[in-house]
Design a protein around this motif. Structure first.
Motif, PDB file in Angstrom:
ATOM      1  N   ALA A  73      50.571  26.107  54.807  1.00  0.00           N
ATOM      2  CA  ALA A  73      51.484  25.704  53.391  1.00  0.00           C
ATOM      3  C   ALA A  73      51.169  24.253  52.677  1.00  0.00           C
ATOM      4  O   ALA A  73      51.862  24.078  51.887  1.00  0.00           O
ATOM      5  N   GLY A  74      50.316  23.674  53.219  1.00  0.00           N
ATOM      6  CA  GLY A  74      49.966  22.237  52.872  1.00  0.00           C
ATOM      7  C   GLY A  74      51.176  21.174  53.250  1.00  0.00           C
ATOM      8  O   GLY A  74      50.967  20.409  52.306  1.00  0.00           O
ATOM      9  N   LEU A  75      51.850  21.472  54.204  1.00  0.00           N
ATOM     10  CA  LEU A  75      52.585  20.393  54.603  1.00  0.00           C
ATOM     11  C   LEU A  75      52.387  19.615  55.682  1.00  0.00           C
ATOM     12  O   LEU A  75      52.565  18.695  55.951  1.00  0.00           O
ATOM     13  N   ASP A  76      51.100  19.793  56.217  1.00  0.00           N
ATOM     14  CA  ASP A  76      50.326  19.112  57.250  1.00  0.00           C
ATOM     15  C   ASP A  76      48.900  19.213  56.923  1.00  0.00           C
ATOM     16  O   ASP A  76      48.430  20.159  56.342  1.00  0.00           O
ATOM     17  N   SER A  77      47.933  18.072  57.209  1.00  0.00           N
ATOM     18  CA  SER A  77      46.842  18.105  56.887  1.00  0.00           C
ATOM     19  C   SER A  77      45.957  18.901  58.292  1.00  0.00           C
ATOM     20  O   SER A  77      46.661  19.020  59.170  1.00  0.00           O
ATOM     21  N   ILE A  78      44.747  19.334  58.000  1.00  0.00           N
ATOM     22  CA  ILE A  78      43.965  20.014  58.862  1.00  0.00           C
ATOM     23  C   ILE A  78      42.833  18.965  59.336  1.00  0.00           C
ATOM     24  O   ILE A  78      42.546  18.201  58.763  1.00  0.00           O
ATOM     25  N   SER A  79      42.318  19.341  60.630  1.00  0.00           N
ATOM     26  CA  SER A  79      41.309  18.145  61.111  1.00  0.00           C
ATOM     27  C   SER A  79      39.953  18.949  60.921  1.00  0.00           C
ATOM     28  O   SER A  79      39.122  18.285  60.514  1.00  0.00           O
ATOM     29  N   SER A  80      39.723  20.288  60.755  1.00  0.00           N
ATOM     30  CA  SER A  80      38.603  20.904  60.106  1.00  0.00           C
ATOM     31  C   SER A  80      38.718  22.406  60.012  1.00  0.00           C
ATOM     32  O   SER A  80      39.942  23.117  60.289  1.00  0.00           O
ATOM     33  N   GLY A  81      37.773  23.095  59.412  1.00  0.00           N
ATOM     34  CA  GLY A  81      38.064  24.181  59.017  1.00  0.00           C
ATOM     35  C   GLY A  81      38.562  24.184  57.519  1.00  0.00           C
ATOM     36  O   GLY A  81      38.696  23.554  56.926  1.00  0.00           O
ATOM     37  N   SER A  82      39.273  25.319  57.063  1.00  0.00           N
ATOM     38  CA  SER A  82      39.704  25.511  55.783  1.00  0.00           C
ATOM     39  C   SER A  82      41.107  26.292  55.837  1.00  0.00           C
ATOM     40  O   SER A  82      41.283  27.166  56.596  1.00  0.00           O
ATOM     41  N   ALA A  83      42.132  26.006  54.884  1.00  0.00           N
ATOM     42  CA  ALA A  83      43.127  26.688  54.541  1.00  0.00           C
ATOM     43  C   ALA A  83      43.083  26.926  53.020  1.00  0.00           C
ATOM     44  O   ALA A  83      42.864  25.831  52.329  1.00  0.00           O
ATOM     45  N   ARG A  84      43.593  27.970  52.814  1.00  0.00           N
ATOM     46  CA  ARG A  84      43.914  28.214  51.153  1.00  0.00           C
ATOM     47  C   ARG A  84      45.061  29.277  50.795  1.00  0.00           C
ATOM     48  O   ARG A  84      45.431  29.812  51.549  1.00  0.00           O
ATOM     49  N   ILE A  85      45.680  28.733  49.719  1.00  0.00           N
ATOM     50  CA  ILE A  85      46.561  29.413  49.194  1.00  0.00           C
ATOM     51  C   ILE A  85      46.079  30.113  47.906  1.00  0.00           C
ATOM     52  O   ILE A  85      45.708  29.686  47.146  1.00  0.00           O
ATOM     53  N   GLY A  86      46.000  31.708  47.893  1.00  0.00           N
ATOM     54  CA  GLY A  86      45.583  32.183  46.939  1.00  0.00           C
ATOM     55  C   GLY A  86      44.015  31.770  46.794  1.00  0.00           C
ATOM     56  O   GLY A  86      43.140  31.936  47.857  1.00  0.00           O
ATOM     57  N   ASP A  87      43.578  31.564  45.636  1.00  0.00           N
ATOM     58  CA  ASP A  87      42.281  30.973  45.415  1.00  0.00           C
ATOM     59  C   ASP A  87      42.069  29.441  45.728  1.00  0.00           C
ATOM     60  O   ASP A  87      41.069  28.990  45.444  1.00  0.00           O
ATOM     61  N   THR A  88      43.195  28.734  45.938  1.00  0.00           N
ATOM     62  CA  THR A  88      43.110  27.317  46.037  1.00  0.00           C
ATOM     63  C   THR A  88      42.946  26.819  47.357  1.00  0.00           C
ATOM     64  O   THR A  88      43.823  26.913  48.409  1.00  0.00           O
ATOM     65  N   GLU A  89      42.013  26.157  47.651  1.00  0.00           N
ATOM     66  CA  GLU A  89      41.500  25.384  48.849  1.00  0.00           C
ATOM     67  C   GLU A  89      42.362  24.278  49.053  1.00  0.00           C
ATOM     68  O   GLU A  89      42.284  23.461  48.000  1.00  0.00           O
TER      69      GLU A  89
END
Ligand SMILES: Nc1ncnc2c1ncn2[C@@H]1O[C@H](COP(=O)(O)OP(=O)(O)OP(=O)(O)O)[C@@H](O)[C@H]1O
Ligand SMILES: [Mg+2]
Length: 264
Positions: A73-89
């Motif tokens: 949900a973009g409330l916390d940063s990630i260390s590696s890999g990826s997260a996306r909402i819809g088409d947005t990385e």
């Protein structure tokens, strides 16, 4: 629609949703702290949350459920890999862009209802849009208010509402902006079973009838049975998945994990 069996509706939702992904984690790793205090909260998690689907996330305390939700949900940063909402990385977005994305595309529901006591129900529901300077779509707002059964309660302040009604206001607030996805972290954790059942019913309706997408963390097999599928986490990894869960099957699966945990 009302004559359709729940499983029939689920099948339809899943068929139309296979191609459309509302949110996705790919090999997502989240490490907190450094050195001796380092905690690997998520260890290479890959999961899709499909549109118009209700997903429950389950797992022992500390298994990474909230972390997964916060990272996607973009409330916390990630260390590696990826997260996306819809088409947005999400990686690479600036703070401002991230804030805008959360505000425009994501609805949040937490265990604590987080309503403002000085505002009435309707004002609480429209607050995020007011802050964003967005005009509510009145027809959608009416539908949402009706779906969560708050039509007669809009002028009431939170203290004049039951716990279940307050959480329904929070559900309506999350839905009001017509988000691409809603994240709920133990939304029924503070409710008695009857109020909990009401809120879960409304979450399910928002998926079945309004085509919304819901991801919900829960410890409760009965709550999980309202979902279309359950994703099980243990030690920061996805260890299993179940489609069309029933409370009994979820409970059995959880016992299974407990037993394995003890013998290994
Ligand atoms: N801000 C943080 N700093 C350091 N460690 C953290 C932080 N947030 C979470 N953790 C750690 O990451 C792991 C996963 O935590 P998380 O809150 O995601 O678990 P959870 O599955 O939601 O648990 P619960 O069911 O108790 O809510 C835990 O070991 C936790 O201690
Ligand atoms: Mg948690």
């Amino acid at each position: 629609m009302t004559t359709t069996t729940p499983s029939g509706v689920q099948t339809a939702a899943r068929t139309t949703a296979t191609a459309a992904v509302a949110a996705r984690a790919t090999d997502l790793t989240k490490v907190y702290g450094q050195g001796e205090t380092q905690v690997v909260a998520l260890d290479g998690v890959s999961v899709d949350f499909r549109k118009a689907e209700f997903t429950a996330i389950m797992g022992p305390s500390g298994s990474g459920k909230s972390t997964l939700m916060h990272c996607v949900a973009g409330l916390d940063s990630i260390s590696s890999g990826s997260a996306r909402i819809g088409d947005t990385e999400l990686t690479g977005l600036k703070d401002k862009q991230l804030t805008k994305l959360r505000r425009d595309k994501i609805g949040f529901i937490f265990q604590a209802f987080n309503l403002l006591p000085t505002l009435n129900a309707l004002e609480n529901i429209t607050l995020p849009m007011d802050i964003a300077g967005r005009k509510p779509d009145q027809a959608w707002l009416d539908t949402v208010v009706e779906t969560v059964g708050l039509s007669g309660r809009l002028k009431h302040r939170p203290t004049e509402l039951s716990g279940g009604q307050q959480q329904r206001v929070a559900v309506a607030r999350a839905l009001a902006g017509r988000p691409e996805i809603m994240f709920a972290d133990e939304p029924t954790g503070n409710l008695d079973s009857r109020s909990g059942a009401e809120v879960l019913g409304f979450l399910r309706n928002s998926v079945r009838e309004l085509g919304q997408t819901v991801v919900m963390v829960t410890h409760d097999p009965v709550a999980a049975s309202y979902a279309d599928r359950v994703v099980f986490l243990a030690d920061g990894r996805i260890v299993d998945e179940m489609a069309d869960p029933t409370a009994d099957r979820v409970l059995d699966r959880m016992k299974d994990f407990d037993a394995k945990g003890r013998t290994s």
